[in-house]
Enzyme design. Structure first.
Site, short mmCIF file in Angstrom:
data_model
loop_
_atom_site.label_atom_id
_atom_site.label_comp_id
_atom_site.label_asym_id
_atom_site.label_seq_id
_atom_site.Cartn_x
_atom_site.Cartn_y
_atom_site.Cartn_z
N HIS A 269 56.42 -34.26 -0.93
CA HIS A 269 55.11 -34.38 -0.24
C HIS A 269 54.03 -34.67 -1.29
O HIS A 269 54.10 -35.68 -1.96
CB HIS A 269 54.87 -33.09 0.57
CG HIS A 269 53.72 -33.12 1.51
ND1 HIS A 269 53.08 -34.25 1.93
CD2 HIS A 269 53.10 -32.09 2.16
CE1 HIS A 269 52.11 -33.94 2.77
NE2 HIS A 269 52.09 -32.63 2.93
N HIS A 308 58.72 -43.11 4.00
CA HIS A 308 57.76 -42.27 4.73
C HIS A 308 58.36 -41.94 6.09
O HIS A 308 59.04 -42.78 6.69
CB HIS A 308 56.43 -43.01 4.92
CG HIS A 308 55.29 -42.10 5.25
ND1 HIS A 308 55.05 -41.65 6.51
CD2 HIS A 308 54.37 -41.52 4.45
CE1 HIS A 308 54.00 -40.85 6.50
NE2 HIS A 308 53.57 -40.74 5.26
N ASP A 364 51.61 -42.35 -2.65
CA ASP A 364 51.82 -41.71 -3.95
C ASP A 364 52.35 -42.67 -5.01
O ASP A 364 52.43 -42.31 -6.19
CB ASP A 364 52.82 -40.55 -3.79
CG ASP A 364 52.21 -39.44 -2.95
OD1 ASP A 364 52.73 -39.15 -1.86
OD2 ASP A 364 51.18 -38.89 -3.38
C1 SDX Z 1 53.43 -37.96 1.45
O1 SDX Z 1 54.05 -37.05 6.23
C2 SDX Z 1 53.01 -37.57 5.65
O2 SDX Z 1 52.12 -38.11 6.24
C3 SDX Z 1 52.99 -37.34 4.15
C4 SDX Z 1 51.87 -38.07 3.39
C5 SDX Z 1 50.51 -37.50 3.73
O3 SDX Z 1 49.51 -38.23 3.54
O4 SDX Z 1 50.45 -36.30 4.07
O5 SDX Z 1 51.88 -39.46 3.71
C6 SDX Z 1 52.03 -37.91 1.88
O6 SDX Z 1 54.06 -36.93 1.36
C7 SDX Z 1 54.08 -39.31 1.20
C8 SDX Z 1 55.60 -39.19 0.85
C9 SDX Z 1 55.71 -38.82 -0.65
N1 SDX Z 1 57.13 -38.51 -0.97
C10 SDX Z 1 57.87 -39.32 -1.74
O7 SDX Z 1 57.49 -40.41 -2.16
C11 SDX Z 1 59.26 -38.76 -2.05
C12 SDX Z 1 60.30 -39.87 -1.84
N2 SDX Z 1 60.39 -40.17 -0.38
C13 SDX Z 1 61.47 -39.55 0.34
O8 SDX Z 1 61.77 -38.23 -0.07
C14 SDX Z 1 61.35 -39.76 1.85
O9 SDX Z 1 61.09 -41.09 2.05
C15 SDX Z 1 60.36 -38.94 2.66
C16 SDX Z 1 60.52 -37.49 2.44
C17 SDX Z 1 58.96 -39.35 2.34
C18 SDX Z 1 60.62 -39.25 4.14
O10 SDX Z 1 61.89 -38.78 4.40
P1 SDX Z 1 62.55 -38.90 5.86
O11 SDX Z 1 61.59 -39.46 6.84
O12 SDX Z 1 63.19 -37.60 6.17
O13 SDX Z 1 63.59 -40.02 5.67
P2 SDX Z 1 65.09 -39.77 5.30
O14 SDX Z 1 65.16 -38.79 4.16
O15 SDX Z 1 65.82 -39.46 6.55
O16 SDX Z 1 65.52 -41.20 4.72
C19 SDX Z 1 66.11 -42.16 5.55
C20 SDX Z 1 67.06 -42.90 4.61
C21 SDX Z 1 68.05 -41.99 3.90
O17 SDX Z 1 69.18 -42.81 3.55
P3 SDX Z 1 70.55 -42.68 4.48
O18 SDX Z 1 70.90 -41.21 4.53
O19 SDX Z 1 70.16 -43.23 5.83
O20 SDX Z 1 71.58 -43.50 3.77
O21 SDX Z 1 66.30 -43.52 3.54
C22 SDX Z 1 66.69 -42.95 2.30
C23 SDX Z 1 67.39 -41.64 2.61
O22 SDX Z 1 68.31 -41.34 1.57
N3 SDX Z 1 65.46 -42.73 1.56
C24 SDX Z 1 65.32 -42.98 0.26
C25 SDX Z 1 63.98 -42.65 -0.02
N4 SDX Z 1 63.37 -42.21 1.09
C26 SDX Z 1 64.30 -42.24 2.06
N5 SDX Z 1 66.18 -43.44 -0.65
C27 SDX Z 1 65.69 -43.59 -1.90
N6 SDX Z 1 64.40 -43.30 -2.25
C28 SDX Z 1 63.54 -42.83 -1.35
N7 SDX Z 1 62.29 -42.55 -1.71
#
Ligand code: SDX
Length: 443
Positions: A269, A308, A364
Site C-alpha cells: 500500500h 492496482h 507509487d
Molecule cells: C496504493 O487501493 C488503493 O486505492 C491503493 C492506492 C491508494 O491511493 O490508496 O492506490 C495506493 O496502494 C497503490 C498500490 C501500491 N502497491 C504496489 O505497487 C505493490 C505492487 N502491487 C501489487 O502488490 C498489487 O498489484 C496490488 C496489491 C496493488 C493489487 O493486488 P491485487 O488487486 O490483489 O491483485 P493480485 O495480487 O490478485 O494480482 C493479480 C495478478 C497476480 O498474478 P496471477 O496470480 O494471476 O498469476 O497480477 C499479479 C499477481 O501476481 N501482480 C503482479 C503485481 N501486481 C499484481 N505481478 C508482479 N508485480 C506486481 N506489482
C-alpha cells in the site's frame, strides 16, 4: 419491461427469490440470508476474501473508474485539481463536499494554521524512539498518543468536536512528520512558520538550518503540493477501510487515524513508494531490466509500483507524477533512477504477462523518484503519503459517523476448523497428531 431484480432459484428446495438490484449493480448481501433449506438454517452468506467484490459503504467523496483510469474528488477530475487547486483547498473539497469561496478558503487556511503546533510533551515522546526508528512507526505512535492529549475527541457525534479534530489532524500531521525526520537526523525540532504555505511550512520544519527564515524553493513547494493533492483520497483503499472499520467502534479519530497509518505503512500500500526506489536501486542499471522482468514473470518478485486492485488501466495520478518529475529535476538535477523506471515501464507495457493482467504503473511508481531527488530519505516516502491522505481518511470517517446505515464493522466467517471435541488431561494426551514440527520448535 425487465424488472430491476435478480431471480434466484435454490435448486436444493426449488424455491425462487426476487432480490432487488440497487444503484444499478448492487444487491444487499443480507438478503441472501432468506435463502434457506429449513427454518433453522442460518441462510446463505457471500464469501469475499479481501473484499474484492464487496461494497462496504455508500460514499459521495471519491469516484474511480478503474477500466477508464478516471479519478474524481467530489466530481472534480484529479487532472483539473492538480492543475488549478492546492492541497488545502482540495482537503476542504473532500471534507466539506464543495470548493470554498475566497472567504471560506481563508477561514479554513487560518483554522488549519492555528493547529500546526503540537504539545511540547510530543517532543519527549519522539525523543524516546531509537535514532534509526522508521518514521512511519514514529508517526503511528505519536498520532495515537494525540488521543490522550485531546480526550474531547471521544465526542464523535458532536459536529463541532469532529470539526476541531479534523482541523487539528490536518494541521499537525506535517509537524509530527517533520519532528520524526529531525529526530532521525539528530537535528533540533523546527517550530511551524505560519507565514508560509501549508507545504512551504512543512519544508521549513524539515530543512530549516541556521537561517533566520526558511525560504522554500517555489518549484519544489508546488510540486510537493500537487503530490499532496494526488494522494489525498482514493475511495475504499486498505488504509481508508482501516479508518472506517476502527472508527465504526466509535473510538476517537486519532486512534482510528493511527490504525489507518498502520495499514498505509505496508509495502503493498503506501509503503510501495519506498519499495519502488529500493527496487530501482537494487536493479542499478538499465542493462538489468530484462533480467528483472524475467524474475517478475517467473513469480519470483513483484514489480513494485505496478498493478492496482481497481485501476485496470494507467493510474491517472501516475501520469501526472511522471510529468511532475521533469519539473522537479529542472531544480534538483535528474534522478538517474528515472531511466530505469521508464525502461521497466516501456518493456512491461508491451509484455503479455503485464498486459494480460492489466498491470500498469500506479501512483507509487514515480513518486519516490521525485521525493529522493528532493532530498527525502526513502523511509520518509510513506510518511509523505500519509500527510495528505489524512484529509481523505477524515472525510471518509466523517461520512461514516453520519451514515445511518453504518454500525460496528463485524464480518462473518466460513468456519473450516475442528468439530466438537472434549478436553483430555495432559498425562493422558498423545502428541498432537497433525502438528509436524518437533517439540523444540513447538515450544
Ligand atoms: C496504493 O487501493 C488503493 O486505492 C491503493 C492506492 C491508494 O491511493 O490508496 O492506490 C495506493 O496502494 C497503490 C498500490 C501500491 N502497491 C504496489 O505497487 C505493490 C505492487 N502491487 C501489487 O502488490 C498489487 O498489484 C496490488 C496489491 C496493488 C493489487 O493486488 P491485487 O488487486 O490483489 O491483485 P493480485 O495480487 O490478485 O494480482 C493479480 C495478478 C497476480 O498474478 P496471477 O496470480 O494471476 O498469476 O497480477 C499479479 C499477481 O501476481 N501482480 C503482479 C503485481 N501486481 C499484481 N505481478 C508482479 N508485480 C506486481 N506489482
Amino acid at each position: 419491461m425487465a424488472s430491476n431484480t435478480l431471480t434466484i432459484i435454490d435448486n436444493r428446495t426449488g424455491k425462487r427469490y426476487e432480490i432487488p438490484i440497487e444503484e444499478g449493480n448492487v444487491i444487499r448481501a443480507s438478503l441472501l440470508r432468506q435463502i434457506k433449506t429449513s427454518e433453522d438454517d442460518f441462510g446463505l452468506m457471500s464469501y469475499d476474501p479481501a473484499f474484492t467484490n464487496t461494497a462496504s459503504c455508500k460514499s459521495k467523496i471519491t469516484y474511480i473508474d478503474g477500466e477508464k483510469g478516471i479519478l474524481r474528488y467530489r466530481g472534480y477530475p484529479i487532472e483539473e485539481l492538480a492543475e488549478n487547486s492546492n492541497y488545502l483547498e482540495t482537503a476542504y473539497l473532500l471534507i466539506k463536499g464543495e470548493l470554498p469561496d475566497i472567504e471560506r478558503y481563508k477561514a479554513w487556511e487560518h483554522n488549519i494554521k492555528t493547529h500546526t503546533m503540537v504539545h511540547e510533551n510530543i517532543k519527549r515522546l519522539m525523543d524516546g524512539f531509537r535514532y534509526d526508528a522508521h518514521p512511519m512507526g514514529m508517526l503511528l505512535g505519536t498520532i495515537g498518543a494525540l488521543s490522550t492529549f485531546y480526550p474531547d475527541a471521544a465526542n464523535i457525534f458532536d459536529p463541532e468536536s469532529r470539526r476541531l479534530q479534523t482541523r487539528r489532524l490536518i494541521g499537525k500531521l506535517p509537524t509530527l512528520a517533520a519532528y520524526a525526520y529531525r529526530h532521525m537526523r539528530g537535528l533540533p525540532y523546527v517550530y511551524p512558520d505560519n507565514d508560509l504555505s501549508y507545504t512551504g511550512n512543512f519544508l521549513s520544519m524539515l530543512f530549516k538550518m541556521t537561517e533566520v527564515k526558511y525560504k522554500p524553493n517555489p518549484v519544489l513547494e508546488r510540486a510537493l503540493d500537487v503530490l499532496f493533492i494526488l494522494h489525498a483520497d482514493h475511495e475504499q483503499n486498505c488504509s481508508t477501510n482501516a479508518m472506517r472499520s476502527v472508527g465504526s467502534s466509535h473510538v476517537d479519530p486519532y486512534s482510528a487515524t493511527a490504525a489507518a497509518v498502520a495499514a498505509l505503512y505496508g509495502p503493498l500500500h503506501g509503503g510501495a513508494n519506498e519499495a519502488v526506489v529500493r527496487m530501482l536501486m537494487e536493479i542499478g542499471s538499465i542493462k538489468r531490466v530484462p533480467e528483472i522482468i524475467k524474475q517478475v514473470k517467473a513469480g519470483e518478485r513483484l514489480l513494485y509500483g505496478f498493478g492496482h486492485r481497481v485501476y485496470k488501466n494507467y493510474d491517472p495520478r501516475a501520469k501526472i507524477v511522471r510529468r511532475l518529475a521533469n519539473e522537479v529535476f529542472e531544480v534538483t538535477g535528474k534522478n538517474p533512477l528515472i531511466d530505469i523506471a521508464l525502461e521497466l515501464e516501456r518493456i512491461a507495457l508491451q509484455d503479455d504477462y503485464f498486459v494480460s493482467r492489466k498491470l500498469y504503473p500506479n501512483v507509487d511508481f514515480y513518486s519516490g523518484i521525485i521525493y529522493q531527488a528532493m532530498g527525502f530519505p526513502m523511509v520518509m516516502f510513506p510518511v509523505l503519503f500519509a500527510i495528505p491522505r489524512v484529509s481523505g481518511w477524515l472525510a471518509q470517517w466523517n461520512e461514516m459517523v453520519q451514515d445511518p446505515e453504518q454500525k460496528i464493522a463485524r464480518p462473518r466467517q466460513v468456519y473450516i476448523g475442528e468439530g466438537l471435541r472434549h478436553y483430555v488431561p495432559i498425562e493422558r494426551r498423545p502428541a498432537p497428531a497433525h502438528l509436524e514440527e518437533p517439540v523444540s520448535e513447538a515450544i
